[in-house]
Design a protein around this motif. Structure first.
Motif, PDB file in Angstrom:
ATOM      1  N   UNK A 176       0.806  -1.230   0.000  1.00  0.00           N
ATOM      2  CA  UNK A 176       0.000   0.000   0.000  1.00  0.00           C
ATOM      3  C   UNK A 176       0.837   1.276   0.000  1.00  0.00           C
ATOM      4  N   UNK A 177       2.018   1.245   0.595  1.00  0.00           N
ATOM      5  CA  UNK A 177       2.859   2.442   0.605  1.00  0.00           C
ATOM      6  C   UNK A 177       3.237   2.864  -0.815  1.00  0.00           C
ATOM      7  N   UNK A 178       3.484   1.888  -1.690  1.00  0.00           N
ATOM      8  CA  UNK A 178       3.821   2.208  -3.076  1.00  0.00           C
ATOM      9  C   UNK A 178       2.586   2.616  -3.861  1.00  0.00           C
ATOM     10  N   UNK A 179       1.497   1.897  -3.670  1.00  0.00           N
ATOM     11  CA  UNK A 179       0.251   2.217  -4.381  1.00  0.00           C
ATOM     12  C   UNK A 179      -0.220   3.623  -4.025  1.00  0.00           C
ATOM     13  N   UNK A 180      -0.103   3.991  -2.769  1.00  0.00           N
ATOM     14  CA  UNK A 180      -0.543   5.317  -2.305  1.00  0.00           C
ATOM     15  C   UNK A 180       0.514   6.406  -2.515  1.00  0.00           C
ATOM     16  N   UNK A 181       1.638   6.043  -3.116  1.00  0.00           N
ATOM     17  CA  UNK A 181       2.735   6.978  -3.392  1.00  0.00           C
ATOM     18  C   UNK A 181       3.332   7.580  -2.114  1.00  0.00           C
ATOM     19  N   UNK A 182       3.242   6.837  -1.030  1.00  0.00           N
ATOM     20  CA  UNK A 182       3.867   7.276   0.217  1.00  0.00           C
ATOM     21  C   UNK A 182       5.311   6.814   0.291  1.00  0.00           C
ATOM     22  N   UNK A 183       5.690   5.920  -0.613  1.00  0.00           N
ATOM     23  CA  UNK A 183       7.075   5.471  -0.755  1.00  0.00           C
ATOM     24  C   UNK A 183       7.387   5.446  -2.242  1.00  0.00           C
ATOM     25  N   UNK A 184       8.667   5.635  -2.549  1.00  0.00           N
ATOM     26  CA  UNK A 184       9.094   5.610  -3.951  1.00  0.00           C
ATOM     27  C   UNK A 184       9.280   4.195  -4.468  1.00  0.00           C
ATOM     28  N   UNK A 185       9.493   3.268  -3.557  1.00  0.00           N
ATOM     29  CA  UNK A 185       9.702   1.890  -3.952  1.00  0.00           C
ATOM     30  C   UNK A 185       9.576   0.967  -2.767  1.00  0.00           C
ATOM     31  N   UNK A 186       9.583  -0.328  -3.036  1.00  0.00           N
ATOM     32  CA  UNK A 186       9.523  -1.343  -1.992  1.00  0.00           C
ATOM     33  C   UNK A 186      10.521  -2.442  -2.345  1.00  0.00           C
ATOM     34  N   UNK A 187      10.924  -3.219  -1.364  1.00  0.00           N
ATOM     35  CA  UNK A 187      11.786  -4.363  -1.611  1.00  0.00           C
ATOM     36  C   UNK A 187      11.076  -5.626  -1.145  1.00  0.00           C
ATOM     37  N   UNK A 188      11.538  -6.772  -1.651  1.00  0.00           N
ATOM     38  CA  UNK A 188      10.942  -8.031  -1.229  1.00  0.00           C
ATOM     39  C   UNK A 188      11.132  -9.122  -2.254  1.00  0.00           C
ATOM     40  N   UNK A 189      10.464 -10.237  -2.044  1.00  0.00           N
ATOM     41  CA  UNK A 189      10.418 -11.326  -3.011  1.00  0.00           C
ATOM     42  C   UNK A 189       9.437 -10.920  -4.108  1.00  0.00           C
ATOM     43  N   UNK A 190       9.777 -11.178  -5.359  1.00  0.00           N
ATOM     44  CA  UNK A 190       8.872 -10.853  -6.451  1.00  0.00           C
ATOM     45  C   UNK A 190       7.548 -11.604  -6.302  1.00  0.00           C
ATOM     46  N   UNK A 191       7.595 -12.791  -5.724  1.00  0.00           N
ATOM     47  CA  UNK A 191       6.374 -13.566  -5.528  1.00  0.00           C
ATOM     48  C   UNK A 191       5.407 -12.886  -4.567  1.00  0.00           C
ATOM     49  N   UNK A 192       5.952 -12.152  -3.609  1.00  0.00           N
ATOM     50  CA  UNK A 192       5.096 -11.441  -2.651  1.00  0.00           C
ATOM     51  C   UNK A 192       4.666 -10.083  -3.197  1.00  0.00           C
TER      52      UNK A 192
END
Length: 341
Positions: A176-192
């Motif tokens: 949600x942080x990326x969708x809402x533009x509250x963060x510029x990006x996210x990290x994680x597993x591509x599957x998640x």
């Protein structure tokens, strides 16, 4: 030529243990406490299918599946004795081994040959290459594998690590942080990340994904980790767990729809369409490789594993450097024929 890790890797196990007879099904079941590294979703359908489809029973195994809270958390929980055995990102495990050599962690099987670690930004945004992450805000849980290993990626991709602003969030708030533009990006597993973003309305074409592996990090993906103490105390239980999970992975690959049915039975709120696609991403992006097609699951080459260890140790400036033989053993794998796709 690359060499694979020998079956009698340096685990400090005596010959008597290696020759220990297998328990019969008439005896008490093997009991282990097991954790995944994230919520139970399509990428873990293989484990759920193994549990619910009879493979655990076939191996006389009593091993409830517990959700996890990030790949960085798995080795911590295993070392603390919260769980006996777990499944998660191998690089996070290697980092913990180097930082805590006295805890005796060891990987006993690699089910995902390719790393799923990635950073994701909006495709319609200004960030088109990793270097443009400089000065930006990334959201992730503290134990997220993508965040834990981001320094290795940053070093390889030319990112100024000190310029990154980290937003620590709970797992359910990352996308949600990326969708809402509250963060510029996210990290994680591509599957998640990919499918969770899609479930929130940001479909895959709207995502720009930077795979760590595309920047020189040809790392192994996720593996089964335990401790040398558990190997000494419960060798047949570990052998049973590795065998059941390996067979479960292959069965899910060959029977993907049935694996999702098992997942839905375990997790009634499962979005079948989303998790079916997530499962396929897991197979395509993480499990399948030319080496796996040729040699089967958990074909680990010493030189490739050494490069992964070296990159981790050097990036984090760690005081210890595990050898491939210390970090991984194939002693508890099922026969090669069982591991072939």
């Amino acid at each position: 030529m690359s060499q694979t890790i020998g079956r009698r890797a340096a685990l400090g196990l005596g010959a008597g243990l290696l020759a220990a007879p297998r328990l019969s099904l008439a005896q008490a079941p093997h009991k282990l406490r097991f954790t995944l590294d994230w919520v139970i979703h399509g990428g873990y359908s293989f484990a759920v299918a193994a549990e619910r489809g009879g493979l655990f029973r076939k191996y006389n195994l009593e091993m409830p599946i517990n959700r996890g809270y990030g790949s960085g958390r798995v080795p911590v929980d295993i070392a603390a004795g919260t769980y006996d055995i777990g499944f998660g990102d191998l690089t996070s495990q290697l980092r913990f081994m180097a930082e805590n050599p006295d805890r005796g962690l060891v990987c006993v099987g690699v089910l995902y040959d390719r790393s799923p670690l990635s950073a994701t930004v909006r495709a319609d945004g200004p960030i088109r290459e990793p270097k443009q992450l400089n000065g930006k805000t990334l959201a992730a849980p503290e134990f997220d594998g993508g965040r834990q290993i981001f320094p290795v990626f940053a070093n390889a991709a030319g990112i100024d690590l000190g310029s990154i602003n980290w937003m620590s969030v709970s797992p359910e708030l990352r996308e949600p942080m990326l969708v809402q533009k509250r963060a510029d990006g996210i990290t994680g597993f591509i599957t998640s990340t990919a499918m969770s973003l899609k479930a929130l309305g940001m479909d895959r074409p709207q995502q720009r994904v930077f795979y760590y592996r595309d920047y020189g990090l040809d790392f192994y993906g996720s593996g089964i980790v335990t401790t040398r103490a558990i190997l000494r105390e419960k060798p047949e239980a570990v052998r049973a767990a590795v065998g059941a999970l390996t067979e479960g992975m292959i069965w899910a690959y060959k029977n993907p729809n049935e694996a999702i049915v098992a997942l839905k039975a375990r997790e009634p709120l499962t979005d079948v369409a989303i998790e079916t696609e997530r499962q396929q991403i897991s197979f395509d992006e993480m499990m399948l490789s030319d080496k796996v097609r040729q040699h089967g699951l958990s074909f680990v080459e010493a030189d490739r594993l050494k490069r992964q260890i070296d990159a981790t140790v050097e990036t984090f400036k760690l005081p210890n450097r595990p050898t491939p033989e210390m970090a991984y053993t194939d002693e508890f794998l099922p026969p090669r024929a069982v591991r072939m796709l």
